[in-house]
Motif scaffolding. Structure first.
Motif, PDB file in Angstrom:
ATOM      1  N   SER A  47       4.542   6.259  -5.438  1.00 50.31           N
ATOM      2  CA  SER A  47       4.522   7.942  -5.378  1.00 50.31           C
ATOM      3  C   SER A  47       4.455   8.240  -3.724  1.00 50.31           C
ATOM      4  CB  SER A  47       3.351   8.318  -6.206  1.00 50.31           C
ATOM      5  OG  SER A  47       3.705   8.046  -7.515  1.00 50.31           O
ATOM      6  N   ARG A  48       3.341   7.641  -3.317  1.00 52.54           N
ATOM      7  CA  ARG A  48       3.039   7.794  -1.794  1.00 52.54           C
ATOM      8  C   ARG A  48       4.451   7.473  -0.850  1.00 52.54           C
ATOM      9  NH1 ARG A  48      -2.005   5.562   1.761  1.00 52.54           N
ATOM     10  NH2 ARG A  48      -1.631   6.859   3.546  1.00 52.54           N
ATOM     11  N   GLN A  49       4.999   6.484  -1.178  1.00 50.96           N
ATOM     12  CA  GLN A  49       6.110   6.140  -0.316  1.00 50.96           C
ATOM     13  C   GLN A  49       7.283   7.197  -0.617  1.00 50.96           C
ATOM     14  OE1 GLN A  49       6.453   3.855   2.086  1.00 50.96           O
ATOM     15  NE2 GLN A  49       4.348   3.539   1.570  1.00 50.96           N
ATOM     16  N   ASP A  50       7.396   7.543  -1.594  1.00 50.20           N
ATOM     17  CA  ASP A  50       8.370   8.846  -2.069  1.00 50.20           C
ATOM     18  C   ASP A  50       7.967   9.772  -1.088  1.00 50.20           C
ATOM     19  OD1 ASP A  50      10.692   9.768  -4.012  1.00 50.20           O
ATOM     20  OD2 ASP A  50       9.171  11.176  -3.821  1.00 50.20           O
ATOM     21  N   CYS A  51       6.682  10.331  -1.220  1.00 50.95           N
ATOM     22  CA  CYS A  51       6.385  11.548  -0.436  1.00 50.95           C
ATOM     23  C   CYS A  51       6.622  11.293   0.987  1.00 50.95           C
ATOM     24  CB  CYS A  51       4.868  11.758  -0.571  1.00 50.95           C
ATOM     25  SG  CYS A  51       4.784  12.367  -2.253  1.00 50.95           S
ATOM     26  N   LEU A  52       6.258  10.092   1.606  1.00 47.01           N
ATOM     27  CA  LEU A  52       6.726   9.756   2.970  1.00 47.01           C
ATOM     28  C   LEU A  52       8.282   9.749   3.261  1.00 47.01           C
ATOM     29  CD1 LEU A  52       4.104   6.837   3.550  1.00 47.01           C
ATOM     30  CD2 LEU A  52       4.003   9.154   4.453  1.00 47.01           C
ATOM     31  N   GLY A  53       9.012   9.448   2.437  1.00 43.13           N
ATOM     32  CA  GLY A  53      10.329   9.580   2.491  1.00 43.13           C
ATOM     33  C   GLY A  53      10.968  10.871   2.343  1.00 43.13           C
ATOM     34  N   ARG A  54      10.162  11.787   1.933  1.00 44.72           N
ATOM     35  CA  ARG A  54      10.689  13.365   1.760  1.00 44.72           C
ATOM     36  C   ARG A  54       9.965  14.050   3.295  1.00 44.72           C
ATOM     37  NH1 ARG A  54      12.460  14.671  -3.244  1.00 44.72           N
ATOM     38  NH2 ARG A  54      12.231  12.884  -4.766  1.00 44.72           N
ATOM     39  N   GLY A  55       9.300  13.339   3.954  1.00 49.90           N
ATOM     40  CA  GLY A  55       8.705  14.028   5.178  1.00 49.90           C
ATOM     41  C   GLY A  55       7.186  14.540   4.660  1.00 49.90           C
ATOM     42  N   ALA A  56       6.485  14.294   3.650  1.00 49.07           N
ATOM     43  CA  ALA A  56       5.510  14.737   3.214  1.00 49.07           C
ATOM     44  C   ALA A  56       4.445  13.708   2.944  1.00 49.07           C
ATOM     45  CB  ALA A  56       5.881  15.297   1.863  1.00 49.07           C
ATOM     46  N   HIS A  57       3.371  14.110   2.220  1.00 41.53           N
ATOM     47  CA  HIS A  57       2.261  13.314   1.734  1.00 41.53           C
ATOM     48  C   HIS A  57       1.983  13.511   0.184  1.00 41.53           C
ATOM     49  CE1 HIS A  57      -0.632  16.205   2.514  1.00 41.53           C
ATOM     50  NE2 HIS A  57      -0.168  16.365   3.788  1.00 41.53           N
ATOM     51  N   LEU A  58       1.237  12.668  -0.379  1.00 42.32           N
ATOM     52  CA  LEU A  58       0.691  13.125  -1.798  1.00 42.32           C
ATOM     53  C   LEU A  58      -0.271  14.244  -1.483  1.00 42.32           C
ATOM     54  CD1 LEU A  58       0.012   9.610  -3.337  1.00 42.32           C
ATOM     55  CD2 LEU A  58       1.514  11.330  -4.094  1.00 42.32           C
ATOM     56  N   VAL A  59      -0.295  15.118  -2.335  1.00 41.68           N
ATOM     57  CA  VAL A  59      -0.993  16.452  -2.157  1.00 41.68           C
ATOM     58  C   VAL A  59      -2.423  16.130  -2.082  1.00 41.68           C
ATOM     59  CG1 VAL A  59      -1.448  16.692  -4.753  1.00 41.68           C
ATOM     60  CG2 VAL A  59      -1.270  18.633  -3.420  1.00 41.68           C
ATOM     61  N   ILE A  60      -2.988  17.030  -0.956  1.00 41.76           N
ATOM     62  CA  ILE A  60      -4.468  17.061  -0.599  1.00 41.76           C
ATOM     63  C   ILE A  60      -4.946  18.475  -1.186  1.00 41.76           C
ATOM     64  CG2 ILE A  60      -6.110  17.153   1.410  1.00 41.76           C
ATOM     65  CD1 ILE A  60      -4.040  15.127   2.768  1.00 41.76           C
ATOM     66  N   ILE A  61      -5.872  18.492  -1.741  1.00 41.03           N
ATOM     67  CA  ILE A  61      -6.507  19.813  -2.407  1.00 41.03           C
ATOM     68  C   ILE A  61      -7.416  20.376  -1.349  1.00 41.03           C
ATOM     69  CG2 ILE A  61      -7.599  20.996  -4.144  1.00 41.03           C
ATOM     70  CD1 ILE A  61      -5.145  19.682  -5.072  1.00 41.03           C
ATOM     71  N   ASN A  62      -7.347  21.473  -0.587  1.00 40.18           N
ATOM     72  CA  ASN A  62      -8.040  21.919   0.459  1.00 40.18           C
ATOM     73  C   ASN A  62      -8.780  23.252  -0.022  1.00 40.18           C
ATOM     74  OD1 ASN A  62      -7.451  20.253   2.655  1.00 40.18           O
ATOM     75  ND2 ASN A  62      -5.669  20.944   2.577  1.00 40.18           N
ATOM     76  N   SER A  63      -8.825  23.869  -1.235  1.00 40.81           N
ATOM     77  CA  SER A  63      -9.350  24.979  -1.653  1.00 40.81           C
ATOM     78  C   SER A  63      -9.280  24.883  -3.312  1.00 40.81           C
ATOM     79  CB  SER A  63      -8.706  26.368  -0.914  1.00 40.81           C
ATOM     80  OG  SER A  63      -7.306  26.525  -1.580  1.00 40.81           O
ATOM     81  N   LYS A  64     -10.132  26.148  -3.778  1.00 39.92           N
ATOM     82  CA  LYS A  64     -10.152  26.402  -5.153  1.00 39.92           C
ATOM     83  C   LYS A  64      -8.749  26.888  -5.846  1.00 39.92           C
ATOM     84  CE  LYS A  64     -12.255  29.317  -8.601  1.00 39.92           C
ATOM     85  NZ  LYS A  64     -12.711  30.659  -8.602  1.00 39.92           N
ATOM     86  N   GLU A  65      -8.229  27.822  -4.647  1.00 35.74           N
ATOM     87  CA  GLU A  65      -6.978  28.344  -4.821  1.00 35.74           C
ATOM     88  C   GLU A  65      -5.769  27.500  -4.995  1.00 35.74           C
ATOM     89  OE1 GLU A  65      -9.793  31.137  -3.497  1.00 35.74           O
ATOM     90  OE2 GLU A  65      -8.888  29.471  -2.474  1.00 35.74           O
ATOM     91  N   GLU A  66      -5.934  26.446  -4.251  1.00 38.60           N
ATOM     92  CA  GLU A  66      -4.892  25.397  -4.127  1.00 38.60           C
ATOM     93  C   GLU A  66      -4.909  24.558  -5.489  1.00 38.60           C
ATOM     94  OE1 GLU A  66      -2.976  22.315  -1.231  1.00 38.60           O
ATOM     95  OE2 GLU A  66      -5.061  22.538  -1.217  1.00 38.60           O
ATOM     96  N   GLN A  67      -6.048  24.200  -5.732  1.00 41.67           N
ATOM     97  CA  GLN A  67      -6.438  23.503  -6.971  1.00 41.67           C
ATOM     98  C   GLN A  67      -5.738  24.395  -8.510  1.00 41.67           C
ATOM     99  OE1 GLN A  67      -7.275  20.449  -7.952  1.00 41.67           O
ATOM    100  NE2 GLN A  67      -7.629  20.898 -10.084  1.00 41.67           N
ATOM    101  N   GLU A  68      -5.890  25.540  -8.126  1.00 38.67           N
ATOM    102  CA  GLU A  68      -5.666  26.309  -9.300  1.00 38.67           C
ATOM    103  C   GLU A  68      -4.133  26.537  -9.395  1.00 38.67           C
ATOM    104  OE1 GLU A  68      -9.537  29.015 -10.152  1.00 38.67           O
ATOM    105  OE2 GLU A  68      -8.145  29.541  -8.603  1.00 38.67           O
ATOM    106  N   PHE A  69      -3.593  26.733  -8.298  1.00 35.81           N
ATOM    107  CA  PHE A  69      -1.995  26.596  -8.043  1.00 35.81           C
ATOM    108  C   PHE A  69      -1.436  25.446  -8.659  1.00 35.81           C
ATOM    109  CE2 PHE A  69       1.453  24.841  -5.352  1.00 35.81           C
ATOM    110  CZ  PHE A  69       2.456  26.045  -5.789  1.00 35.81           C
ATOM    111  N   ILE A  70      -1.787  24.256  -8.165  1.00 40.98           N
ATOM    112  CA  ILE A  70      -1.298  22.898  -8.514  1.00 40.98           C
ATOM    113  C   ILE A  70      -1.473  22.672 -10.081  1.00 40.98           C
ATOM    114  CG2 ILE A  70      -1.595  20.359  -8.138  1.00 40.98           C
ATOM    115  CD1 ILE A  70      -2.146  21.199  -5.052  1.00 40.98           C
ATOM    116  N   HIS A  71      -2.815  22.815 -10.435  1.00 37.94           N
ATOM    117  CA  HIS A  71      -3.218  22.873 -12.207  1.00 37.94           C
ATOM    118  C   HIS A  71      -2.133  23.511 -12.870  1.00 37.94           C
ATOM    119  CE1 HIS A  71      -5.158  22.986 -15.871  1.00 37.94           C
ATOM    120  NE2 HIS A  71      -5.648  21.969 -15.523  1.00 37.94           N
TER     121      HIS A  71
END
Length: 159
Positions: A47-71
């Protein structure tokens, strides 16, 4: 001949615009990041490699709002987060910027009650689990070899 070249280039341009729109539709924006939710299942490393191939990274939660959005967006899917304790058991770290080996200490976490528990001494990767309806208590540790969905993240500064 000039008209033929023009027509060919116009078709190529339109095709490229279509492809770009398809790719953009796969990503959702929240604040200053774009997120991609997988449709297939892979291990944490894959999964991590797939994200890297998309120019991204596995999701990192930085706030309560981001956690609620992702959930909310992940609906009924269990997904990998970019959170692990593979370097030192019990010391959970976020991956940063998709760089292999680069991690940071966690801020606020959203573990389910009793988690992380490292069941059978083999649970080193974090997932957002949909078995619990409370978005603020939805993380679980699982074996990194488990095939589940994942979410990638890239900030607008990396676009």
């Amino acid at each position: 001949q000039l008209q033929t070249s023009y027509n060919t280039l116009t078709k190529e341009r339109d095709h490229l615009k279509e492809e770009l729109n398809k790719q953009t539709c796969e990503w959702r924006r929240f604040k200053s990041s774009l997120y991609y939710l997988s449709t297939e299942k892979k291990s944490w490393t894959e999964s991590r490699q797939d994200c890297l191939g998309r120019g991204a990274h596995l999701v990192i939660i930085n706030s309560k709002e981001e956690q609620e959005f992702i959930h909310g967006w992940s609906e009924c899917l269990d997904i990998y987060l970019g959170f692990h304790d593979t370097n030192t058991e019990g010391v959970w770290e976020w991956i940063n910027d998709g760089a292999l080996g680069q991690s940071s200490a966690p801020g606020t976490t959203y573990w389910r009650d009793g988690e992380p528990n490292d069941a059978n001494q083999g649970e080193d990767c974090a997932q957002l689990s949909k078995q619990v309806s409370d978005p603020l208590k939805s993380w679980n540790d699982i074996p990194c070899t488990t095939n589940i969905h994942w979410m990638c993240e890239k900030t607008t500064s990396t676009l």
